[in-house]
Design a protein around this motif. Structure first.
Motif, PDB file in Angstrom:
ATOM      1  N   GLU A 131       0.831  -1.213   0.000  1.00 13.33           N
ATOM      2  CA  GLU A 131       0.000   0.000   0.000  1.00 13.33           C
ATOM      3  C   GLU A 131       0.864   1.262   0.000  1.00 13.33           C
ATOM      4  OE1 GLU A 131      -2.337  -0.403   3.533  1.00 13.33           O
ATOM      5  OE2 GLU A 131      -3.604  -1.993   2.681  1.00 13.33           O
ATOM      6  N   LEU A 132       1.908   1.259   0.806  1.00 12.53           N
ATOM      7  CA  LEU A 132       2.786   2.432   0.882  1.00 12.53           C
ATOM      8  C   LEU A 132       3.491   2.679  -0.450  1.00 12.53           C
ATOM      9  CD1 LEU A 132       4.349   1.825   4.418  1.00 12.53           C
ATOM     10  CD2 LEU A 132       2.591   3.516   3.816  1.00 12.53           C
ATOM     11  N   ILE A 133       3.916   1.604  -1.089  1.00 10.57           N
ATOM     12  CA  ILE A 133       4.584   1.734  -2.386  1.00 10.57           C
ATOM     13  C   ILE A 133       3.592   2.204  -3.442  1.00 10.57           C
ATOM     14  CG2 ILE A 133       5.733   0.464  -4.245  1.00 10.57           C
ATOM     15  CD1 ILE A 133       6.950  -1.303  -1.992  1.00 10.57           C
ATOM     16  N   ALA A 134       2.416   1.615  -3.468  1.00 11.08           N
ATOM     17  CA  ALA A 134       1.396   2.030  -4.439  1.00 11.08           C
ATOM     18  C   ALA A 134       1.065   3.506  -4.260  1.00 11.08           C
ATOM     19  CB  ALA A 134       0.139   1.170  -4.286  1.00 11.08           C
ATOM     20  N   VAL A 137       3.912   5.518  -5.741  1.00  4.65           N
ATOM     21  CA  VAL A 137       3.849   5.495  -7.210  1.00  4.65           C
ATOM     22  C   VAL A 137       2.761   6.450  -7.683  1.00  4.65           C
ATOM     23  CG1 VAL A 137       3.299   4.064  -9.222  1.00  4.65           C
ATOM     24  CG2 VAL A 137       4.828   3.169  -7.454  1.00  4.65           C
ATOM     25  N   ALA A 138       1.585   6.377  -7.059  1.00  7.18           N
ATOM     26  CA  ALA A 138       0.458   7.243  -7.439  1.00  7.18           C
ATOM     27  C   ALA A 138       0.794   8.715  -7.265  1.00  7.18           C
ATOM     28  CB  ALA A 138      -0.786   6.881  -6.619  1.00  7.18           C
ATOM     29  N   GLN A 139       1.604   9.039  -6.267  1.00  7.14           N
ATOM     30  CA  GLN A 139       1.994  10.424  -6.033  1.00  7.14           C
ATOM     31  C   GLN A 139       3.177  10.862  -6.898  1.00  7.14           C
ATOM     32  OE1 GLN A 139       2.515  11.669  -1.934  1.00  7.14           O
ATOM     33  NE2 GLN A 139       1.004  10.181  -1.235  1.00  7.14           N
ATOM     34  N   ARG A 143       9.345   5.410  -8.908  1.00 10.20           N
ATOM     35  CA  ARG A 143       9.232   5.016 -10.308  1.00 10.20           C
ATOM     36  C   ARG A 143       8.136   3.972 -10.421  1.00 10.20           C
ATOM     37  NH1 ARG A 143      11.663   0.302 -11.713  1.00 10.20           N
ATOM     38  NH2 ARG A 143      12.903  -0.701 -10.130  1.00 10.20           N
ATOM     39  N   GLU A 144       7.631   3.803 -11.630  1.00 10.17           N
ATOM     40  CA  GLU A 144       6.575   2.816 -11.860  1.00 10.17           C
ATOM     41  C   GLU A 144       7.130   1.424 -11.564  1.00 10.17           C
ATOM     42  OE1 GLU A 144       3.299   2.770 -12.721  1.00 10.17           O
ATOM     43  OE2 GLU A 144       3.274   4.943 -12.531  1.00 10.17           O
TER      44      GLU A 144
END
Length: 191
Positions: A131-134, A137-139, A143-144
């Motif tokens: 969740e933290l990584i997603a 990425v969303a912010q 990197r993707e």
């Protein structure tokens, strides 16, 4: 109602004392009599916490991981920046697990109910990392990457750390391994 909400002050103190003993020395080698003598209480006082030594061990393990999870989440919540939040989360995991010695992990691995608690908490922690990584990425701060793949990789290492595999392979204690994991992860996903 959570089981800790029903405790008297003395029972809560005993649970914390048992946690300290178990983390430092493990739990498999103790009898209820040993623990009663050690904690200056009666066996009936311990039976009020749990109906058997195995149930007491499971309760102490759940208590430890519940407290650790709360501390980790509280620490991660203080960070706004996604990279700092991931670092704070994994560093807090390392800090929360630091008191647990090799005897505790050995006994935990050999005790199916305790191992199940550890595995459940590790899976939840990996999901939280995902969740933290997603979010990062969303912010646009990371990197993707495929957050689920990164989280799966993280959970694999978390399980290896918990089983002692990482310590045997690298010589790092659990806390140091989590700090290294945080650094490796951030360098791998940062822009």
């Amino acid at each position: 109602m959570p089981e800790e909400a029903r405790l008297t002050r003395r029972q809560a103190e005993l649970l914390d004392q048992l946690e300290q003993v178990f983390l430092a020395e493990g739990f498999a080698g103790f009898t209820l009599e040993d623990l009663a003598v050690r904690l200056h209480c009666s066996k009936s006082t311990l039976y009020a916490l749990a109906g058997s030594k195995e149930q007491l061990a499971a309760r102490v393990i759940r208590h430890f991981f519940r407290k650790a999870t709360a501390a980790v989440e509280a620490r991660a919540a203080t960070e706004e920046d996604p990279a700092l939040r991931v670092t704070a989360y994994l560093t807090a995991v390392a800090r929360a697990l630091a008191p647990a010695g090799p005897a505790f992990y050995r006994d935990l691995d050999a005790f199916a109910p305790g191992r199940a608690v550890y595995e459940r908490n590790t899976a939840l922690a990996a999901e939280r990392v995902r969740e933290l990584i997603a979010d990062g990425v969303a912010q646009g701060r990371f990197r993707e990457v495929h957050p689920a793949l990164v989280a799966d990789t993280v959970s694999t290492l978390m399980f290896r750390i918990g089983r002692g595999d990482t310590a045997r392979a690298t010589g790092l204690d659990d806390a140091a391994a989590y700090r290294e994991l945080a650094a490796l992860l951030l360098h791998g996903i940062s822009l």
